[in-house]
Scaffold this motif. Structure first.
Motif, PDB file in Angstrom:
ATOM      1  N   LEU A 135     -94.974  57.974 -33.804  1.00  0.00           N
ATOM      2  CA  LEU A 135     -93.905  57.056 -34.177  1.00  0.00           C
ATOM      3  C   LEU A 135     -92.564  57.743 -33.965  1.00  0.00           C
ATOM      4  N   VAL A 136     -91.713  57.104 -33.176  1.00  0.00           N
ATOM      5  CA  VAL A 136     -90.362  57.613 -32.926  1.00  0.00           C
ATOM      6  C   VAL A 136     -89.403  56.536 -33.415  1.00  0.00           C
ATOM      7  N   ARG A 137     -88.728  56.783 -34.514  1.00  0.00           N
ATOM      8  CA  ARG A 137     -88.010  55.728 -35.213  1.00  0.00           C
ATOM      9  C   ARG A 137     -86.723  55.304 -34.524  1.00  0.00           C
ATOM     10  N   ASP A 138     -86.122  56.186 -33.747  1.00  0.00           N
ATOM     11  CA  ASP A 138     -84.884  55.837 -33.048  1.00  0.00           C
ATOM     12  C   ASP A 138     -85.010  56.196 -31.579  1.00  0.00           C
ATOM     13  N   ASN A 139     -84.698  55.232 -30.724  1.00  0.00           N
ATOM     14  CA  ASN A 139     -84.678  55.452 -29.272  1.00  0.00           C
ATOM     15  C   ASN A 139     -86.027  55.937 -28.733  1.00  0.00           C
ATOM     16  N   GLY A 140     -87.095  55.386 -29.307  1.00  0.00           N
ATOM     17  CA  GLY A 140     -88.424  55.796 -28.870  1.00  0.00           C
ATOM     18  C   GLY A 140     -88.701  55.464 -27.422  1.00  0.00           C
ATOM     19  N   LYS A 141     -88.264  54.288 -26.970  1.00  0.00           N
ATOM     20  CA  LYS A 141     -88.515  53.895 -25.580  1.00  0.00           C
ATOM     21  C   LYS A 141     -87.757  54.806 -24.624  1.00  0.00           C
ATOM     22  N   ALA A 142     -86.576  55.239 -25.006  1.00  0.00           N
ATOM     23  CA  ALA A 142     -85.820  56.158 -24.159  1.00  0.00           C
ATOM     24  C   ALA A 142     -86.558  57.483 -24.021  1.00  0.00           C
ATOM     25  N   LEU A 143     -87.142  57.976 -25.120  1.00  0.00           N
ATOM     26  CA  LEU A 143     -87.921  59.205 -25.055  1.00  0.00           C
ATOM     27  C   LEU A 143     -89.146  59.017 -24.169  1.00  0.00           C
ATOM     28  N   PHE A 144     -89.816  57.881 -24.331  1.00  0.00           N
ATOM     29  CA  PHE A 144     -90.995  57.592 -23.510  1.00  0.00           C
ATOM     30  C   PHE A 144     -90.623  57.581 -22.024  1.00  0.00           C
ATOM     31  N   ASP A 145     -89.539  56.902 -21.685  1.00  0.00           N
ATOM     32  CA  ASP A 145     -89.109  56.827 -20.282  1.00  0.00           C
ATOM     33  C   ASP A 145     -88.743  58.211 -19.751  1.00  0.00           C
ATOM     34  N   ARG A 146     -88.138  59.023 -20.590  1.00  0.00           N
ATOM     35  CA  ARG A 146     -87.772  60.376 -20.171  1.00  0.00           C
ATOM     36  C   ARG A 146     -89.015  61.202 -19.870  1.00  0.00           C
TER      37      ARG A 146
ATOM     38  N   ASP B 121     -98.525  55.870 -23.014  1.00  0.00           N
ATOM     39  CA  ASP B 121     -98.531  54.425 -23.204  1.00  0.00           C
ATOM     40  C   ASP B 121     -97.537  54.073 -24.309  1.00  0.00           C
ATOM     41  N   TRP B 122     -96.703  53.073 -24.058  1.00  0.00           N
ATOM     42  CA  TRP B 122     -95.711  52.628 -25.028  1.00  0.00           C
ATOM     43  C   TRP B 122     -96.182  51.351 -25.708  1.00  0.00           C
ATOM     44  N   ARG B 123     -96.095  51.308 -27.034  1.00  0.00           N
ATOM     45  CA  ARG B 123     -96.435  50.109 -27.798  1.00  0.00           C
ATOM     46  C   ARG B 123     -95.286  49.779 -28.736  1.00  0.00           C
ATOM     47  N   GLU B 124     -94.832  48.541 -28.633  1.00  0.00           N
ATOM     48  CA  GLU B 124     -93.759  48.096 -29.521  1.00  0.00           C
ATOM     49  C   GLU B 124     -94.217  48.147 -30.978  1.00  0.00           C
ATOM     50  N   PRO B 125     -93.327  48.446 -31.930  1.00  0.00           N
ATOM     51  CA  PRO B 125     -91.886  48.621 -31.693  1.00  0.00           C
ATOM     52  C   PRO B 125     -91.455  50.062 -31.482  1.00  0.00           C
ATOM     53  N   ASN B 126     -92.303  51.055 -31.844  1.00  0.00           N
ATOM     54  CA  ASN B 126     -91.795  52.435 -31.809  1.00  0.00           C
ATOM     55  C   ASN B 126     -92.916  53.459 -31.640  1.00  0.00           C
ATOM     56  N   CYS B 127     -93.925  53.134 -30.849  1.00  0.00           N
ATOM     57  CA  CYS B 127     -95.111  53.988 -30.780  1.00  0.00           C
ATOM     58  C   CYS B 127     -95.379  54.483 -29.364  1.00  0.00           C
ATOM     59  N   ILE B 128     -95.528  55.797 -29.227  1.00  0.00           N
ATOM     60  CA  ILE B 128     -95.998  56.424 -27.992  1.00  0.00           C
ATOM     61  C   ILE B 128     -97.439  56.868 -28.226  1.00  0.00           C
ATOM     62  N   ARG B 129     -98.348  56.405 -27.383  1.00  0.00           N
ATOM     63  CA  ARG B 129     -99.750  56.805 -27.510  1.00  0.00           C
ATOM     64  C   ARG B 129    -100.085  57.820 -26.411  1.00  0.00           C
TER      65      ARG B 129
END
Length: 427
Positions: free
Chosen positions: A373-384, A393-401
């Motif tokens: 769980l990445v509470r802030d800007n998780g999708k940005a971290l995933f993309d990076r 794998d990214w799952r809304e709202p804040n989960c990187i698997r």
């Protein structure tokens, strides 16, 4: 095992890994000539090199034999599904007669619900878990509604605690509380979002105590965690084979129906491929099912897809679930170790940690996957991470698997993931 967050430690584990040669039997995705770190086998497993040859073999049979391929050739298509049953039984802990490769997961779920969800005016409710995979939710909703029971009334959900997890005792308590109105218990064996493995043996035992049928969606569990469906007394189950079984996008699903139900006259939605094989082509009225799980088949199978499934399945069976589980516990344990050193924390009830490992720390409650769980800007971290060569794998709202697969992932890759996350500014 005591882990050390060094590359030399990771490389030594790889050097002594008894399953290391299985990586060579898969195609590892590349970008600009460099191998990617593929930790997404919980969504789509990698392609085994053997599947192209397996598919080509059946295309060659079709080329040379045409329709006679159903009856002639090295593996006649008429009984092709049988060639998968031994391996499937080994992987899920079942007798071969209890399993059958067929259809797709949600199709199979509907078929099994038609047989095992038998509501009455007083016992019509279904117990499940809150936030289960959408297909499961939709299937349960529509079966309740189809029988004129409002889903909001008919479906009872067990919700997670403040730690984000669902405890076995909570499921047991809900079964006991609602036992007089429950017609069915259905839930995933492994939660797709949190990565938590539920205690299927205890849940099945509790269901049996109250005389309630119980089934499991094993999409994220099969080929990932040890299963003993027969011995646990599970009534029925289904799964997909494109995740940890590496069967390919949209690959053949499969079902399990416990032997204790094989001689029952269960209602079912029938199709001609489930009819007794010896007299199938007599084309007579009156459905007579094949014995065992095979009797739930519907349509003429996709032989090329079955060939790919068999080729991939044989790799998992050859490696063996005990060996795969042993390496999986080490890979995932090492991943947890490097993540903790990179600044990730464990669950806190206040929910204040910016970077948190949601998946349980207990190896008995998880498989290959760790959910972050990445509470802030998780999708940005995933993309990076993705731009740097890590495929998760990214799952809304804040989960990187992240799911290191013991068949093709390495300890060195785990160490590299820790290094990449350690470069992220935390706090």
């Amino acid at each position: 095992m005591v882990f050390h967050n060094t590359r030399s430690f990771a490389q030594e584990l790889d050097r002594t890994d008894p399953l290391r040669h299985f990586r060579d039997r898969f195609f590892i995705p590349e970008r600009e000539g460099n191998a990617l770190i593929y930790f997404c086998g919980n969504s789509l497993g990698l392609q085994p090199k053997a599947v192209r040859e397996a598919a080509d073999a059946e295309l060659t049979t079709w080329q040379h034999l045409g329709v006679e391929g159903w009856f002639d050739g090295e593996t006649p298509w008429l009984s092709y599904h049988r060639t998968c049953k031994e391996a499937l039984g080994q992987i899920v802990g079942a007798e071969p007669v209890e399993v059958c490769p067929m259809n797709a997961l949600t199709v199979n779920l509907h078929l099994l619900l038609a047989s095992f969800y038998r509501p009455t005016p007083t016992k019509y409710k279904i117990l499940t878990i809150a936030g289960d995979f959408p297909s499961d939710q939709y299937a349960l909703e529509t079966h309740a509604a189809f029988r004129s029971y409002p889903p909001a009334d008919a479906i009872i959900e067990v919700s997670p605690r403040t730690d984000g997890l669902i405890h076995t005792s909570d499921i047991q308590r809900a079964i006991a509380e609602h036992c007089d109105s429950l017609a069915l218990i259905w839930l995933s064996g492994l939660n797709y979002y949190t990565g938590q493995v539920y205690n299927m043996a205890v849940i099945a035992e509790t269901a049996r105590h109250y005389g309630i049928p119980v089934g499991f969606d094993l999409a994220h569990a099969i080929g990932n965690v040890p299963l003993q469906l027969h011995d646990w007394g599970v009534d029925f189950a289904t799964w997909c084979s494109y995740k940890y079984l590496n069967g390919g996008p949209g690959a053949i699903s499969g079902i399990f129906v416990h032997q204790k139900h094989h001689d029952r006259n269960l209602p079912r939605l029938a199709g001609w491929w489930g009819y007794q094989e010896e007299t199938r082509f007599a084309m007579t009225k009156g459905f007579v099912p094949m014995h065992g799980a095979d009797g739930w088949q519907l349509s003429t199978p996709n032989i090329v897809a079955l060939a790919m499934h068999r080729a991939a399945l044989s790799i998992t069976a050859e490696a063996g679930m005990p060996q795969l589980r042993r390496k999986s516990e080490q890979l995932t344990g090492f991943l947890e170790h490097v993540l903790l050193e990179a600044g990730f924390g464990r669950s806190d009830e206040a929910g204040s940690l910016p970077y948190q490992i949601l998946t349980p720390a207990d190896p008995n409650q998880r498989g290959c996957q760790l959910s972050l769980l990445v509470r802030d800007n998780g999708k940005a971290l995933f993309d990076r991470l993705a731009s740097g060569g890590l495929i998760g794998d990214w799952r809304e709202p804040n989960c990187i698997r992240l799911a290191p697969n013991p068949l093709y992932n390495t300890f060195d890759e785990v160490w590299q993931v820790g290094e990449a996350l350690g470069r992220v500014s935390i706090g």
